[in-house]
Design an enzyme around this catalytic site. Structure first.
Site, PDB file in Angstrom:
ATOM      1  N   TYR A 184       0.844  -1.197   0.000  1.00 53.03           N
ATOM      2  CA  TYR A 184       0.000   0.000   0.000  1.00 53.03           C
ATOM      3  C   TYR A 184       0.880   1.249   0.000  1.00 53.03           C
ATOM      4  O   TYR A 184       0.677   2.161  -0.810  1.00 53.03           O
ATOM      5  CB  TYR A 184      -0.925  -0.026   1.220  1.00 53.03           C
ATOM      6  CG  TYR A 184      -1.708   1.248   1.422  1.00 53.03           C
ATOM      7  CD1 TYR A 184      -2.773   1.575   0.588  1.00 53.03           C
ATOM      8  CD2 TYR A 184      -1.375   2.129   2.444  1.00 53.03           C
ATOM      9  CE1 TYR A 184      -3.492   2.740   0.760  1.00 53.03           C
ATOM     10  CE2 TYR A 184      -2.092   3.301   2.625  1.00 53.03           C
ATOM     11  CZ  TYR A 184      -3.142   3.597   1.788  1.00 53.03           C
ATOM     12  OH  TYR A 184      -3.841   4.763   1.958  1.00 53.03           O
ATOM     13  N   GLU A 189     -11.284   6.329   5.202  1.00 56.64           N
ATOM     14  CA  GLU A 189     -10.626   7.079   6.281  1.00 56.64           C
ATOM     15  C   GLU A 189     -11.609   7.327   7.422  1.00 56.64           C
ATOM     16  O   GLU A 189     -11.237   7.287   8.590  1.00 56.64           O
ATOM     17  CB  GLU A 189     -10.044   8.392   5.774  1.00 56.64           C
ATOM     18  CG  GLU A 189      -8.842   8.247   4.870  1.00 56.64           C
ATOM     19  CD  GLU A 189      -7.596   7.684   5.535  1.00 56.64           C
ATOM     20  OE1 GLU A 189      -7.526   7.615   6.784  1.00 56.64           O
ATOM     21  OE2 GLU A 189      -6.680   7.293   4.802  1.00 56.64           O
ATOM     22  N   TRP A 209      -5.041   2.040  10.576  1.00 50.87           N
ATOM     23  CA  TRP A 209      -5.296   1.957   9.131  1.00 50.87           C
ATOM     24  C   TRP A 209      -5.161   0.520   8.635  1.00 50.87           C
ATOM     25  O   TRP A 209      -5.898   0.088   7.753  1.00 50.87           O
ATOM     26  CB  TRP A 209      -4.379   2.899   8.359  1.00 50.87           C
ATOM     27  CG  TRP A 209      -4.600   2.775   6.891  1.00 50.87           C
ATOM     28  CD1 TRP A 209      -3.730   2.306   5.959  1.00 50.87           C
ATOM     29  CD2 TRP A 209      -5.797   3.100   6.160  1.00 50.87           C
ATOM     30  NE1 TRP A 209      -4.303   2.305   4.704  1.00 50.87           N
ATOM     31  CE2 TRP A 209      -5.577   2.792   4.807  1.00 50.87           C
ATOM     32  CE3 TRP A 209      -7.041   3.606   6.536  1.00 50.87           C
ATOM     33  CZ2 TRP A 209      -6.541   2.980   3.820  1.00 50.87           C
ATOM     34  CZ3 TRP A 209      -8.012   3.793   5.542  1.00 50.87           C
ATOM     35  CH2 TRP A 209      -7.743   3.487   4.212  1.00 50.87           C
TER      36      TRP A 209
END
Length: 188
Positions: A16, A38, A46
């Protein structure tokens, strides 16, 4: 050169970081997906969201805001039973409302143009040497957060919005020691 330390040693996180994070995104639906994810991350790590991203895409019809805007309590109830996603009623309901708010902006200037206008159409090129220098929010993220909320968005506080801006490439917050910094800077 060494990649940003937050990427750690998890192969999903590294991929990522190396291929998506900070790359300027100009597609309105992809930007909306990033903002929604988000919002789901708020209060969590995350990597938790990243590991569930494909499940989110399946559960939310590929993050099609036009379809999601039509959803109601039946879909909320279905999603609250889905163990593949983060089952938080407020975040799920916010996603439906955010889809409706997205429609309003998309019908006007377009969501991508709206978002990118906050940085005058070009990514902000930061030059941080350490993670300690990277802010949690900025004046720009506070301004965008306030405007999104004014337009009906939820789960989009200044810290969430700044994380979105970093992820979607509106700001280049790769550390200068990271090989991705120069590559992403060249994508502006």
């Amino acid at each position: 050169m060494e990649r940003c330390g937050w990427a750690g040693g998890d192969t999903l996180y590294i991929a990522y970081h190396d291929t998506e994070w900070g790359v300027p995104e100009r597609d309105g639906r992809a930007l909306w997906e990033a903002l929604v994810l988000e919002g789901f991350q708020a209060g969590l790590s995350w990597i938790t969201v990243l590991r569930k991203r494909e499940n989110f895409r399946a559960a939310f019809q590929g993050f099609d805001p036009e379809a999601i805007a039509e959803w109601g309590e039946d879909e909320v109830a279905r999603l609250l039973r889905d163990p593949g996603i983060i089952r938080h009623r407020g975040k799920i309901e916010a996603t439906i409302g955010n889809a409706r708010a997205w429609q309003e902006i998309e019908a006007g200037p377009g969501f991508a143009r709206y978002i990118w206008d906050f940085v005058d159409g070009r990514p902000v090129q930061n030059r941080f040497a350490s993670l300690a220098e990277v802010p949690a929010d900025t004046e720009m993220s506070r301004k965008l957060s306030k405007d999104l909320k004014r337009r009906g968005f939820r789960f989009c506080g200044p810290t969430t919005v700044y994380a979105f801006m970093q992820a979607a490439g509106l700001v280049n917050d790769h550390l200068v020691s990271c090989p991705c910094h120069a590559r992403v800077a060249g994508m502006g």
